[in-house]
Design a protein around this motif. Sequence first.
Motif, PDB file in Angstrom:
ATOM      1  N   ASP A  18      38.705  39.162  49.812  1.00 50.70           N
ATOM      2  CA  ASP A  18      39.850  38.357  49.343  1.00 50.70           C
ATOM      3  C   ASP A  18      41.157  38.798  50.012  1.00 50.70           C
ATOM      4  N   VAL A  19      41.377  40.135  50.072  1.00 52.47           N
ATOM      5  CA  VAL A  19      42.663  40.581  50.635  1.00 52.47           C
ATOM      6  C   VAL A  19      42.707  40.342  52.150  1.00 52.47           C
ATOM      7  N   SER A  20      41.541  40.171  52.773  1.00 53.34           N
ATOM      8  CA  SER A  20      41.516  39.986  54.234  1.00 53.34           C
ATOM      9  C   SER A  20      41.612  38.510  54.635  1.00 53.34           C
ATOM     10  N   TYR A  21      41.794  37.624  53.682  1.00 56.64           N
ATOM     11  CA  TYR A  21      41.887  36.194  53.988  1.00 56.64           C
ATOM     12  C   TYR A  21      43.042  35.975  54.976  1.00 56.64           C
ATOM     13  N   PRO A  22      42.797  35.199  56.055  1.00 56.82           N
ATOM     14  CA  PRO A  22      43.815  35.144  57.130  1.00 56.82           C
ATOM     15  C   PRO A  22      45.091  34.380  56.789  1.00 56.82           C
ATOM     16  N   LYS A  23      45.061  33.559  55.712  1.00 55.44           N
ATOM     17  CA  LYS A  23      46.280  32.815  55.350  1.00 55.44           C
ATOM     18  C   LYS A  23      46.791  33.335  54.002  1.00 55.44           C
ATOM     19  N   ALA A  24      48.036  33.017  53.688  1.00 52.36           N
ATOM     20  CA  ALA A  24      48.595  33.438  52.390  1.00 52.36           C
ATOM     21  C   ALA A  24      47.773  32.788  51.267  1.00 52.36           C
ATOM     22  N   LEU A  25      47.317  33.599  50.311  1.00 51.27           N
ATOM     23  CA  LEU A  25      46.481  33.076  49.223  1.00 51.27           C
ATOM     24  C   LEU A  25      47.308  32.204  48.287  1.00 51.27           C
ATOM     25  N   ASP A  26      46.654  31.205  47.703  1.00 49.33           N
ATOM     26  CA  ASP A  26      47.306  30.357  46.720  1.00 49.33           C
ATOM     27  C   ASP A  26      47.273  31.095  45.373  1.00 49.33           C
ATOM     28  N   PRO A  27      48.446  31.349  44.748  1.00 52.11           N
ATOM     29  CA  PRO A  27      48.470  32.161  43.531  1.00 52.11           C
ATOM     30  C   PRO A  27      47.599  31.621  42.390  1.00 52.11           C
ATOM     31  N   LYS A  28      47.679  30.313  42.120  1.00 50.45           N
ATOM     32  CA  LYS A  28      46.923  29.755  40.986  1.00 50.45           C
ATOM     33  C   LYS A  28      45.417  29.924  41.215  1.00 50.45           C
ATOM     34  N   LYS A  29      44.977  29.557  42.438  1.00 52.37           N
ATOM     35  CA  LYS A  29      43.540  29.644  42.746  1.00 52.37           C
ATOM     36  C   LYS A  29      43.073  31.095  42.750  1.00 52.37           C
ATOM     37  N   THR A  30      43.934  31.990  43.227  1.00 59.12           N
ATOM     38  CA  THR A  30      43.536  33.401  43.311  1.00 59.12           C
ATOM     39  C   THR A  30      43.331  33.979  41.914  1.00 59.12           C
ATOM     40  N   TRP A  31      44.268  33.692  41.008  1.00 60.77           N
ATOM     41  CA  TRP A  31      44.126  34.208  39.632  1.00 60.77           C
ATOM     42  C   TRP A  31      42.817  33.700  39.013  1.00 60.77           C
ATOM     43  N   ASP A  32      42.587  32.386  39.149  1.00 63.52           N
ATOM     44  CA  ASP A  32      41.388  31.778  38.545  1.00 63.52           C
ATOM     45  C   ASP A  32      40.113  32.342  39.181  1.00 63.52           C
ATOM     46  N   TRP A  33      40.171  32.591  40.482  1.00 61.17           N
ATOM     47  CA  TRP A  33      38.994  33.093  41.208  1.00 61.17           C
ATOM     48  C   TRP A  33      38.681  34.529  40.777  1.00 61.17           C
ATOM     49  N   VAL A  34      39.719  35.372  40.770  1.00 63.63           N
ATOM     50  CA  VAL A  34      39.491  36.787  40.457  1.00 63.63           C
ATOM     51  C   VAL A  34      39.083  36.953  38.991  1.00 63.63           C
ATOM     52  N   ASN A  35      39.628  36.097  38.122  1.00 66.54           N
ATOM     53  CA  ASN A  35      39.348  36.259  36.690  1.00 66.54           C
ATOM     54  C   ASN A  35      38.354  35.235  36.144  1.00 66.54           C
ATOM     55  N   GLN A  36      37.555  34.662  37.038  1.00 67.72           N
ATOM     56  CA  GLN A  36      36.596  33.637  36.622  1.00 67.72           C
ATOM     57  C   GLN A  36      35.445  34.239  35.788  1.00 67.72           C
ATOM     58  N   TRP A  37      34.807  33.368  35.048  1.00 68.34           N
ATOM     59  CA  TRP A  37      33.589  33.753  34.317  1.00 68.34           C
ATOM     60  C   TRP A  37      32.480  33.975  35.345  1.00 68.34           C
ATOM     61  N   ILE A  38      31.716  35.044  35.174  1.00 66.61           N
ATOM     62  CA  ILE A  38      30.642  35.350  36.130  1.00 66.61           C
ATOM     63  C   ILE A  38      29.310  35.333  35.373  1.00 66.61           C
ATOM     64  N   PRO A  39      28.284  34.661  35.902  1.00 65.70           N
ATOM     65  CA  PRO A  39      26.993  34.607  35.203  1.00 65.70           C
ATOM     66  C   PRO A  39      26.491  36.022  34.885  1.00 65.70           C
ATOM     67  N   PRO A  40      25.861  36.214  33.713  1.00 63.42           N
ATOM     68  CA  PRO A  40      25.520  37.565  33.240  1.00 63.42           C
ATOM     69  C   PRO A  40      24.762  38.445  34.241  1.00 63.42           C
ATOM     70  N   LEU A 296      58.914  38.906  54.355  1.00 61.40           N
ATOM     71  CA  LEU A 296      59.289  40.331  54.374  1.00 61.40           C
ATOM     72  C   LEU A 296      58.166  41.243  54.856  1.00 61.40           C
ATOM     73  N   VAL A 297      56.947  40.997  54.373  1.00 60.63           N
ATOM     74  CA  VAL A 297      55.876  41.979  54.627  1.00 60.63           C
ATOM     75  C   VAL A 297      54.662  41.407  55.352  1.00 60.63           C
ATOM     76  N   GLY A 298      54.635  40.096  55.526  1.00 61.55           N
ATOM     77  CA  GLY A 298      53.502  39.483  56.215  1.00 61.55           C
ATOM     78  C   GLY A 298      52.364  39.124  55.267  1.00 61.55           C
ATOM     79  N   VAL A 299      51.443  38.310  55.783  1.00 63.78           N
ATOM     80  CA  VAL A 299      50.354  37.774  54.957  1.00 63.78           C
ATOM     81  C   VAL A 299      49.417  38.861  54.404  1.00 63.78           C
ATOM     82  N   PRO A 300      48.932  39.819  55.228  1.00 63.43           N
ATOM     83  CA  PRO A 300      47.950  40.775  54.681  1.00 63.43           C
ATOM     84  C   PRO A 300      48.496  41.571  53.488  1.00 63.43           C
TER      85      PRO A 300
END
Length: 331
Positions: A18-40, A296-300
């Motif tokens: 995720d952190v190595s994604y070459p473009k600036a991450l979309d905040p809404k999608k990133t939150w939902d992706w990282v905190n998504q429900w994961i099958p047991p 200020l700090v770049g995409v990565p």
Amino acid sequence: MLPESLFYGPTYAMIHRDVSYPKALDPKKTWDWVNQWIPPGVNWLRLNYPPNCLRKVVVAAKLRQDHLLGIAHHYDVSNDFYRLFLDKKFMFYTCADFLTGRETLEEAQTNKANHLLSLIQPRAGERILDLGCGWGAMMRHIVEQTGDRENIVGYTLSREQVKYIQENLGLRVEFKNFITCDYPRHGFDKIYSIGSWEHVRDADLDSTMGKLYDALAPGGRLVHHFFTYPTDRIPTSLIAAQVFFPGSLPPSHISQVRAFERAGFRIVARSMHDYRPTLRAWYDNLSANAAEAVQLVGVPTFNRYLVFFAASWRFFDEGDASLIRYVLEKK
Ligand SMILES: C[S@@+](CC[C@H](N)C(=O)[O-])C[C@H]1O[C@@H](n2cnc3c(N)ncnc32)[C@H](O)[C@@H]1O
């Protein structure tokens, strides 16, 4: 991702990807992706692989990295970048106290600063040491209360923070490693750490606690605010944390308590606090300032912090770790 998943586990591999994604991450999608429900079944693998007996071995190579470089990697990014998401009043980079849930980040950090003040109980004339002083937030709050600028000093391993404190606050600050440095015997009446104790590894715990005990005058007080996990079972998410804090791995809660007591301290008080609202507030602030942050700090680096706050929220939400404040007294 496969070799990394096999060696460090799927949590590390996913976060690294995720952190190595070459473009600036979309905040809404990133939150939902990282905190998504994961099958047991997948979730079980995420939480349990690599097996506990291998986790220390797996992170050993990362821990061989220089602690100092790891700190620079995280903190010497840009003070202006940190200004985009930290509270405007203090620039605290640690868990705030959202007591009602309706406070602003600034009010919640003031609540935390006041709680810590009540634990440290600083008085004018006392010699006070801030371990890992960040941008000098707590030193500044103490000086506002005591009026004593001369007897307080902060140690940090970030050159950017030293520069900030000298230029903006005019307080005493030293670029010093509080794990390896020598302290004057009975040189301080009060010592505190806010969110820096996490950088002390298991192997350094006893020696550092012993040095702090000797550094305090008889009856002196040590206040620690840090996060930790309950037992020696290292959460897999802490292996993943090597992406954000290379070279740091905190010891378990039980190891901390034993080390406090072995050093000779009496535990006077402890309390638990909820880190999640602070992480969410930093995430929202960074998201709102995304364009400026990237400039200020770049995409990565922008992506690294966005994922860091979202993943840390999940880390605390799943009970992998707790934020604890301890008051210890020298007998
Ligand atoms: C999360 S920041 C917290 C800063 C500040 N206490 C606050 O509440 O905002 C961690 C701080 O610990 C410092 N730090 C970490 N390991 C250190 C070490 N071994 N010696 C000195 N400072 C250290 C970092 O430079 C940074 O200032």
